[in-house]
Design an enzyme around this catalytic site. Structure first.
Site, PDB file in Angstrom:
ATOM      1  N   SER A 192       0.865  -1.188   0.000  1.00 35.53           N
ATOM      2  CA  SER A 192       0.000   0.000   0.000  1.00 35.53           C
ATOM      3  C   SER A 192       0.896   1.231   0.000  1.00 35.53           C
ATOM      4  CB  SER A 192      -0.870  -0.017   1.266  1.00 35.53           C
ATOM      5  OG  SER A 192      -1.476   1.243   1.460  1.00 35.53           O
ATOM      6  N   TYR A 194      -2.444  -0.683  10.264  1.00 36.50           N
ATOM      7  CA  TYR A 194      -2.520  -1.086   8.851  1.00 36.50           C
ATOM      8  C   TYR A 194      -1.245  -0.653   8.125  1.00 36.50           C
ATOM      9  CZ  TYR A 194      -4.186  -1.266   4.002  1.00 36.50           C
ATOM     10  OH  TYR A 194      -4.310  -1.525   2.655  1.00 36.50           O
TER      11      TYR A 194
END
Ligand code: NDP
Length: 248
Positions: free
Chosen positions: A153, A166
């Site tokens: 990501s 995350y």
């Protein structure tokens, strides 16, 4: 790689395991791989979603897939070992592993993080990916050319406020990919990452509920990069982290 065009039969005779295959990016990747000739092993948490993907693959004329319902949060060493043994017995080899399943938890200041949420995110996004990769190695070694893809990501490359566990998990994924890539060196196995970029899925909607979906990429838009790294056209690519979308 966003402009890559795979041959229709680019994945013919390949066996590919996709985690998180029931929804979002994993669902579209599984169907896309099947459309290009791969036998896809669909792993995910919700059996009914996996069954729906199975039906879609059959409907488009793809090779008969396999379904593996598994909650990666609670999966044990033995579960992964058994999966490797079953793949070896049924298919004799594994040519691809797309480590796609992930959870985002809730966003907020790190100072207030909840330790059980933190643990769950690490289990699904990092530990389970490390374990499944480790236990698939023996069967990946039986492939003439095997590709492992981790899912990263943007917040796993550059820290950003409020992305908490995350983001930390995605930094870990990038590091895991690099470490593994150094270790495999010039073998039949290559290991890379894809950063999908902002994509219209349930995960994205859970953290940006008011966002205009029409301005987002959809999973189908990312598939050139997913196909490239899974096909033999990327045979010599190892240790890279690719963007599936052009930066705006
Ligand atoms: P979705 O939430 O749409 O799909 C996630 C998939 O992972 C679902 O099929 C889900 O299964 C599965 N999954 C979640 N937890 C588990 C578990 N414990 N065990 C097994 N399977 C599980 O997410 P996306 O498609 O958006 O994301 C896919 C990947 O891309 C993730 O790794 C994410 O971090 C990454 N990513 C996504 C971006 C985006 O904008 N969408 C941007 C950057 C990265 P079920 O539905 O049954 O729960």
């Amino acid at each position: 790689m966003q402009t890559y065009k795979a041959a229709d039969n680019a994945l013919q005779d390949k066996v590919i395991l996709v985690t998180g295959a029931g929804d979002g990016i994993g669902r579209v990747a599984a169907i896309t791989y099947a459309k290009h000739g791969a036998t896809v092993i669909l792993l995910g948490k919700t059996t009914s979603k996996l069954e729906a993907v199975y039906d879609e693959i059959i409907a488009v004329g793809g090779p008969k897939p396999a379904i593996v319902p598994m909650d990666l949060k609670g999966a044990s060493k033995q579960n992964f070992r058994d999966l490797g043994a079953t793949i070896e017995q049924q298919f004799g080899k594994l040519d691809g592993l797309l480590n796609n399943a992930g959870i985002i938890g809730s966003l907020g200041p790190l100072e207030h993080f909840c330790s059980s949420t933190f643990d769950n995110i690490m289990k699904v996004n990092v530990t389970a990916q490390a374990m499944i990769t480790k236990y698939m190695f023996p069967v990946l070694r039986k492939s003439p050319s095997a590709s492992i893809i981790f899912t990263s990501s943007g917040v796993g490359r550059q820290g950003r406020e409020f992305w908490g566990a995350y983001a930390i998990s995605k930094f870990a994924v990038e590091g895991m990919m690099q470490t593994w890539a150094c270790e495999v060196g010039k073998t039949n196995i290559r290991i890379n990452c894809i950063n999908p970029g902002a994509t219209h899925t349930a995960m994205r909607a859970s953290v940006y509920p008011g966002e205009d979906r029409d301005k987002l990429a959809c999973p189908e838009d990312l598939m050139p990069t997913y196909l490239y790294l899974m096909s033999d056209d990327s045979k010599d690519v190892n240790g890279q982290s690719l963007d599936a979308q052009t930066k705006k």
